[in-house]
Design an enzyme around this catalytic site. Structure first.
Site, PDB file in Angstrom:
ATOM      1  CD  GLU A 173      -2.903  -1.202   2.344  1.00 61.88           C
ATOM      2  OE1 GLU A 173      -2.771  -0.372   3.265  1.00 61.88           O
ATOM      3  OE2 GLU A 173      -3.834  -2.027   2.330  1.00 61.88           O
ATOM      4  CD  GLU A 353      -3.772  -5.920   3.827  1.00 62.46           C
ATOM      5  OE1 GLU A 353      -4.618  -5.093   4.230  1.00 62.46           O
ATOM      6  OE2 GLU A 353      -2.545  -5.742   3.928  1.00 62.46           O
TER       7      GLU A 353
HETATM    8  O1  IFM Z   1      -4.453  -3.316   9.054  1.00 58.76           O
HETATM    9  C1  IFM Z   1      -4.363  -2.764   7.774  1.00 58.76           C
HETATM   10  C2  IFM Z   1      -3.171  -3.349   7.038  1.00 58.76           C
HETATM   11  O2  IFM Z   1      -1.988  -3.164   7.725  1.00 58.76           O
HETATM   12  C3  IFM Z   1      -3.038  -2.707   5.689  1.00 58.76           C
HETATM   13  N1  IFM Z   1      -4.270  -2.731   4.962  1.00 58.76           N
HETATM   14  C4  IFM Z   1      -5.476  -2.325   5.638  1.00 58.76           C
HETATM   15  C5  IFM Z   1      -5.592  -3.034   6.972  1.00 58.76           C
HETATM   16  C6  IFM Z   1      -6.883  -2.609   7.690  1.00 58.76           C
HETATM   17  O3  IFM Z   1      -6.863  -1.242   7.928  1.00 58.76           O
END
Ligand code: IFM
Length: 460
Positions: A173, A353
């Site tokens: 990210e 994710e």
């Molecule tokens: O916890 C975070 C993760 O570290 C990165 N992506 C989003 C998740 C939820 O906010």
């Protein structure tokens, strides 16, 4: 648990589709100074008053640095194929440059070997935000030297572990690190300067591309890619102002990263918007950023709605809202994936994710998180939908294995499919974990049928 969801999973995922769970180092490991680890920007950020909602830190987190073996057993027990985790850069090279820390390297060596012993694939992320503090003191991601330190770090990790890793992700990210870390200042390192943020974004992308080139030149055989947080950006209304706002937000969130990675250029409308805040780009940078990737990782949580009148009230969507204040919007994942497929020549795509923070209650050793279970089932169905329409999907990973340190929100927001009691460090499988395990059993059974069918088919 919802028996219908468990007994009727979509069964048309290919046999080699990778199912996993994900975590990151700072959010679960704890042990901030153990065995020679250096401080990261998140260790320092947590010490600044007012940065973390519950004034907590990553000092203990899920104590995973100590409990890693039983955590690996937990992962294996879920029946997943893969575990996505990150390496703490200051644990393995405390100052970000200079001497490597053998004890830190040993930890990840044991972790990766432990995964392989349990029949799990290792998906390693190099940078999930915890930059060594010493590099920040020299300017961090806004300083071009950090690019070269990152390439050294990538090469060092690949040399140590590359032969056992299914995949290496350079960055998790970059938008979050650049914008939340350097423009709004809500995340470490807490800078509030758009020009600095965009320079950091450029250096993150450049270091990704140069790392890929270096790892390939070194003969690394792991799949190599990057993970982006993406969302469809929809205008709140059809007014020209909202449409323009949506285009700009899409440019800053999605095209600023996807265009250079897959087309070798920054989007002109965003460059025009940035004006004096455009980053310094040297000859050859964009070519390096566009180094071919083996996969793209997409982190998806919700859609984004753009309104020229200011922040859009999520309650207007009439959807369920998670503890993070994010709308549950599974069809946005299909929309996003189809759009990416339409606009870019995509490599294979993983959902790296996906998950939600919900108001879990632990009672009698159980957590009945029907909301999270529904969320996961709906999003997996959305992935299947995109796949059926031609998007080259390769895998799906739940965020997160464990409840953990949710950055500026501290520990109050629980994303895990496994509940963590932070007093005792006891882990409890929530209903969502039981559902995921049952779903994966269904997948395996379907794979068996598929394999038997393939074996029975006459050669054409
Ligand atoms: O916890 C975070 C993760 O570290 C990165 N992506 C989003 C998740 C939820 O906010």
């Amino acid at each position: 648990m919802n028996a219908t969801l468990a007994s009727k999973p979509p069964t048309d995922f290919p046999a080699d589709f990778v199912w996993g769970v994900a975590t990151s180092a700072f959010q679960i490991e704890g042990a901030p100074a153990a065995d020679g680890k250096g401080p990261s920007i998140w260790d320092s950020f947590c010490q600044r008053p007012g940065t973390i909602a519950d004034n907590s830190s990553g000092d203990i987190a899920c104590d995973h640095y100590r409990l890693w073996e039983s955590d690996l057993d937990l992962i294996a027990g879920l029946g997943v194929d893969a575990y996505r985790f990150s390496v703490s850069w200051p644990r393995v090279r405390p100052g970000g440059a200079g001497a490597w820390n053998a004890k830190g390297l040993d930890f990840y060596e044991r972790l990766v070997d432990g995964l392989l012993e349990r029949g799990l694939k290792a998906y390693l992320t190099l940078n999930h935000w915890d930059l060594p503090d010493e590099l920040q003191a020299q300017g961090g991601w806004a300083h071009r030297d950090t690019v070269h330190r990152f390439v050294e770090y990538a090469r060092g990790m690949a040399t140590h572990l590359g032969d056992r890793l299914s995949a290496i992700t350079t960055h998790n990210e970059p938008w979050v690190m650049a914008v939340l870390g350097h423009e709004t200042g809500l995340f470490a390192p807490g800078i509030k300067d758009r020009a600095v943020a965009m320079q950091a974004a450029h250096h993150l992308l450049l270091s990704h591309g140069l790392a890929l080139q270096a790892l390939r030149a070194d003969g690394c055989r792991s799949e190599l890619g990057i993970v982006l947080n993406l969302a469809p950006v929809q205008p709140a209304t059809d007014s020209p102002e909202d449409l323009a706002q949506a285009r700009l937000e899409d440019g800053r969130l999605l095209r600023w990263y996807m265009d250079p990675l897959l087309r070798g250029a920054y989007p002109q409308d965003v460059l025009d918007f940035l004006g004096a805040d455009v980053p310094q780009v040297q000859p050859g940078d964009l070519q390096a950023i566009a180094a071919p990737m083996d996969y793209l990782g997409v982190n998806y949580y919700s859609r984004s709605v753009a309104s020229a009148a200011g922040p859009w009230d999520v309650h207007r969507g009439g959807r369920e809202i998670t503890e993070m204040g994010w709308e549950v919007y599974p069809e946005g994942l299909t929309e996003l994936l189809l759009r990416l497929h339409r606009d870019y020549a995509l490599p294979p795509v993983y959902i790296t994710e996906n998950g939600g923070a919900f108001p879990d209650k632990l009672a009698n050793g159980q957590v009945h998180d029907a909301d999270r279970t529904r969320y996961l089932a709906q999003h997996i169905a959305a992935v299947a939908d995109a796949m059926r329409q031609g998007v080259p999907m390769k895998g799906y990973m739940v965020w997160s294995l464990l409840d953990n340190f949710e950055w500026a929100s501290g520990y109050a927001k629980r994303f895990g499919i496994v509940h963590v009691d932070y007093e005792t460090q006891h882990r409890t499988l929530k209903d969502s974990a039981l559902w995921y395990r049952a779903f994966l059993q269904g997948q395996r059974a379907a794979r068996g049928v598929q394999k038997r069918l393939e074996a029975a088919l006459p050669e054409l």
